[in-house]
Motif scaffolding. Structure first.
Motif, PDB file in Angstrom:
ATOM      1  N   LYS A 331      84.156  67.247  94.654  1.00 26.59           N
ATOM      2  CA  LYS A 331      85.222  67.913  93.889  1.00 26.59           C
ATOM      3  C   LYS A 331      86.557  67.767  94.609  1.00 26.59           C
ATOM      4  CE  LYS A 331      82.223  71.446  91.847  1.00 26.59           C
ATOM      5  NZ  LYS A 331      81.906  72.909  91.817  1.00 26.59           N
ATOM      6  N   ASP A 334      87.789  64.197  94.297  1.00 30.63           N
ATOM      7  CA  ASP A 334      88.343  63.918  92.971  1.00 30.63           C
ATOM      8  C   ASP A 334      89.729  64.542  92.809  1.00 30.63           C
ATOM      9  OD1 ASP A 334      86.092  62.494  92.299  1.00 30.63           O
ATOM     10  OD2 ASP A 334      85.094  64.177  91.313  1.00 30.63           O
ATOM     11  N   LYS A 335      89.930  65.726  93.396  1.00 31.37           N
ATOM     12  CA  LYS A 335      91.266  66.340  93.370  1.00 31.37           C
ATOM     13  C   LYS A 335      92.252  65.475  94.150  1.00 31.37           C
ATOM     14  CE  LYS A 335      89.664  71.151  93.183  1.00 31.37           C
ATOM     15  NZ  LYS A 335      89.579  72.430  93.966  1.00 31.37           N
ATOM     16  N   TRP A 337      92.254  62.323  94.571  1.00 29.67           N
ATOM     17  CA  TRP A 337      92.581  61.078  93.878  1.00 29.67           C
ATOM     18  C   TRP A 337      92.621  61.264  92.358  1.00 29.67           C
ATOM     19  CZ3 TRP A 337      94.494  57.362  96.736  1.00 29.67           C
ATOM     20  CH2 TRP A 337      94.128  57.290  98.091  1.00 29.67           C
ATOM     21  N   SER A 338      93.124  62.423  91.920  1.00 25.56           N
ATOM     22  CA  SER A 338      93.110  62.726  90.480  1.00 25.56           C
ATOM     23  C   SER A 338      93.975  61.772  89.663  1.00 25.56           C
ATOM     24  CB  SER A 338      93.574  64.170  90.249  1.00 25.56           C
ATOM     25  OG  SER A 338      94.891  64.357  90.758  1.00 25.56           O
ATOM     26  N   LYS A 339      95.030  61.232  90.265  1.00 25.84           N
ATOM     27  CA  LYS A 339      95.964  60.399  89.504  1.00 25.84           C
ATOM     28  C   LYS A 339      95.818  58.903  89.768  1.00 25.84           C
ATOM     29  CE  LYS A 339      99.418  64.079  89.215  1.00 25.84           C
ATOM     30  NZ  LYS A 339     100.814  64.497  89.501  1.00 25.84           N
TER      31      LYS A 339
END
Length: 743
Positions: A331, A334-335, A337-339
């Motif tokens: 989690k 993913d935060k 590398w969210s963009k």
């Protein structure tokens, strides 16, 4: 006219000679003179086919870890469990004259030649012939193989066996045996396995469209794989429904309704992926295949009892620890590398490169004549599939390219735990999931060790130079000459030097690079490489000064083996995972003992324990969270490791009777955290070890944990056996560095 009559006469004579030749060949194969063609199964074998006996894997605490079995070792169904739609679909598609022939379809054989003349291919194998092939595997059995062995001989034997089967069994029994033995793909053998695998159902619950799909797979389980080629599988299913209409098992209206339905797969994983320690069991299978070959035995047939050192109690908590922390860490990743994707700047074409290695891409290449533009268009089309998530496998609609991207973003891990006193392997977690990620990060994955390599350097320097944990060095810059290059001047991780003298215990606890560089300068890289081999490191290491910071690629298996020397009073133990092998009657075929060797003296070993305890106890120690945050009790020590740009996070932890290592990272080195918030060993890997030890400490019934490390008595002066153990009895390495992704 005379010439015409002569031609007809010659044709008749030729046909008669061909017929006589066929009869003669049939008789020869049946009689089998001089074992030219190999024998046929006896009537007793035909009437009493025996299933192979699976070999069973046992844990050290008496639990069944798994089985090695042949496709014929399956859970059968009874005839009453077979729904009529399944039987009708099978007969309509595979053998429409099943109830009219006696094992061999003469009409079908005769029709082959005319069909070929008009450009149509057709088969003539009956269901009974296919059953004969499934049951007796003539191509693989030496007992039924003669001097002359080819396709024609195999086909003739199938005829004879099929005729014998028809004499021995009823039509319903033959149908049942066929459906219980045939392959449906995705490692499912038999209709019960297939119904569970594809739809999560019992056989009697199969609906018309589901039965038609399973029957359609029989033509080519891989080619029509509904997970990877759903449209192809759907078209094949609809062909089966058309066949049912053709032979009046269905009305056209019923077929149209069934053909309009989606596949509605409910894919269930089982087999090698199910159960505890699947990566370990996969490695064990390779070892057992070699053992069986040397001992003229059959792993899938002889019912061996294989006793291992794995402890299911520890294995369970290890797998739970991995799941608990890795689901959280994913989690955060993913935060982070969210963009964008982690590899965008360093390797923007990574997904495309990996796509070209997949079987799907290769099949498209063949179908589309290598037209890359069309291939990539197909790879971008969304199709139904299942993907791995930490909430379970999820059915979704996704393109093959996006599935590769999803997989690349999943962080990977490995955990390996062994008893340093006995060498017994207690827990082995090779990755986050076996079904999707079979690559084993215990034994296969080689990554830079980072600061977890420093204790090996410290141990050698203390033994060679007579240093102790209290020996002091200045935390100051140092430049080490490099032959043929510029001097090497390393920085500390924070970019600062205190310029104060600190003890070796403090230096290792805080992972101070300048001290490691000074120690390397004292003893030299070549000596350190040789010493690492004594400690159990088999991977090639480049003898450069930077090795002191862990620039060498090693496996988790090797690192745990090396750290075990410290806890085991300087004695190297060969990791042992096999205890004994018995036959199906319980007779012991072989017992296994580990190799051992004194490689450093007891005093050095205990000094290293003191150094590793410092990481937990010293102010600024990189492992202080183990007590303050995770509340781990007892005598323990450890070392964190982080490699360049957070590509790898390591933690090596020791207790008196367990040495356990954890690695966390991406499939490729470019997949990593962009900041040190979580991109360090203390945040990536240490929590997995902590959760594991929390679980271990609950198992006092298994003798965990022991109370205190063993302290040597008096003045100890043990001469080290400085022998190169590079090739001495260690588990063989698989030559692989990164995972091979396949959609």
């Amino acid at each position: 006219m005379k010439d015409y009559n002569k031609l007809v006469s010659w044709l008749w004579k030729g046909a008669a000679a061909m017929f006589a030749g066929i009869i003669f060949l049939l008789l020869l194969v049946y009689i089998n003179p001089f074992n030219l063609f190999g024998s046929l199964p006896s009537i007793d074998v035909l009437e009493n086919p025996e299933s192979d006996q699976a070999s069973v894997i046992y844990s050290s605490d008496g639990k069944v870890l798994g089985k090695f079995y042949n496709q014929i070792n399956r859970t059968d169904v009874e005839y009453k469990d077979l729904p009529p739609v399944l039987i009708n679909a099978l007969i309509a598609t595979e053998d429409s004259r099943f109830y009219d022939h006696s094992g061999v379809d003469v009409k079908g054989i005769v029709a082959i030649a005319p069909s070929l003349m008009i450009g149509r291919r057709r088969g003539s194998s009956t269901l009974t012939q296919q059953l004969a092939k499934n049951l007796f595997s003539l191509r693989r059995s030496e007992e039924y193989t003669g001097i002359l062995d080819n396709t024609i001989v195999h086909k003739i034997k199938e005829w004879f066996i099929a005729i014998q089967l028809e004499k021995s069994y009823s039509k319903n029994e033959i149908l049942l045996m066929y459906l219980n033995t045939v392959e449906f793909g995705n490692n499912s053998f038999g209709i019960r396995s297939a119904a569970k695998k594809y739809f999560g159902k019992n056989v009697h619950e199969l609906q018309l469209n589901e039965a038609a799909l399973l029957v359609g797979l029989l033509k080519g389980p891989s080619y029509y794989n509904p997970r990877k080629k759903p449209e192809r599988a759907k078209n094949r299913r609809n062909t089966v429904l058309d066949q049912m209409v053709k032979y009046e098992y269905l009305s056209s209206a019923e077929a149209v309704i069934a053909q309009a339905k989606p596949l509605n797969l409910n894919f269930q994983d089982d087999g090698e992926a199910a159960g505890l320690a699947p990566h370990f069991r996969n490695y064990l299978k390779k070892v057992m295949f070699n053992w069986c070959k040397e001992h003229d035995m059959h792993l899938y047939e002889d019912g061996l009892k294989i006793y291992t050192t794995i402890d299911t109690r520890l294995q369970e908590v290890a797998e739970d620890a991995v799941k608990k922390h890795m689901s959280f860490l994913q989690k955060e990743f993913d935060k982070n590398w969210s963009k964008s994707d982690p590899w965008t700047k360093s390797d923007p074409d990574l997904v495309k490169k990996l796509a070209k290695t997949t079987s799907h891409y290769k099949e498209l290449t063949a179908e589309l004549d290598g037209n890359e533009s069309l291939i990539m268009l197909e790879m971008k089309k969304k199709i139904p599939m299942q993907i791995f998530t930490w909430k379970g496998r999820v059915d979704t609609i996704m393109s093959p390219l996006d599935s590769i991207r999803h997989s690349l973003r999943m962080l990977r891990t490995g955990l390996f735990s062994m008893d340093p006193k006995t060498g017994y392997v207690r827990a082995w977690v090779g990755n986050i999931d076996y079904a999707n990620y079979p690559f084993d990060h215990v034994l296969q994955g080689k990554r830079q060790a980072g600061s977890t390599f420093k204790p090996i350097l410290y141990a050698y320097t203390m033994e060679e130079k007579g240093l102790t944990p209290d020996s002091k060095f200045p935390d100051a810059p140092i430049s080490i000459p490099v032959p043929g290059g510029s001097p090497w001047t390393p920085n500390n991780s924070n970019g600062k030097f205190s310029n104060e003298e600190i003890t070796l215990r403090q230096a290792l606890a805080r992972s101070v690079n300048s001290i490691s560089a000074q120690l390397m300068n004292l003893v030299g890289p070549d000596s350190v490489v040789a010493f690492a081999k004594r400690m159990g490191i088999k991977s090639p290491l480049e003898p450069t000064p930077a090795l002191c910071l862990g620039t060498g690629d090693v496996t988790l298996f090797e690192m745990v083996n090396a750290y075990s020397v410290f806890v085991n009073e300087g004695i190297w133990m060969q990791p042992q995972f096999l205890l004994r092998i018995e036959d199906k009657y319980g007779n012991v075929l072989e017992e296994f003992n580990t190799n051992s060797r004194q490689v450093i003296n007891e005093e050095t070993a205990y000094n290293m324990i003191e150094l590793l305890k410092g990481s937990v106890e010293e102010a600024g120690g990189t492992s202080v969270d183990l007590r303050s945050k995770f509340n781990i009790h007892g005598d323990l020590g450890g070392k964190t490791g982080t490699t360049q740009e957070s590509a790898d996070g390591w933690f090596m932890g020791i207790t008196p009777n367990l040495v356990t290592g954890v690695w966390v990272g991406g499939e490729k080195r470019v997949i990593r955290f962009s900041t040190m918030t979580y991109g360090q060993g203390a945040r990536m890997a240490l929590p997995v070890w902590a959760y594991y030890m929390q679980g271990v400490q609950k198992h006092s019934d298994a003798g965990y944990p022991a109370s205190l490390f063993t302290k040597p008595d008096g003045n100890v002066n043990v001469t080290s056996d400085k022998v190169n153990i590079l090739d001495d009895g260690m588990l063989p390495q698989d030559a692989a560095e990164d995972e091979v992704y396949d959609y």
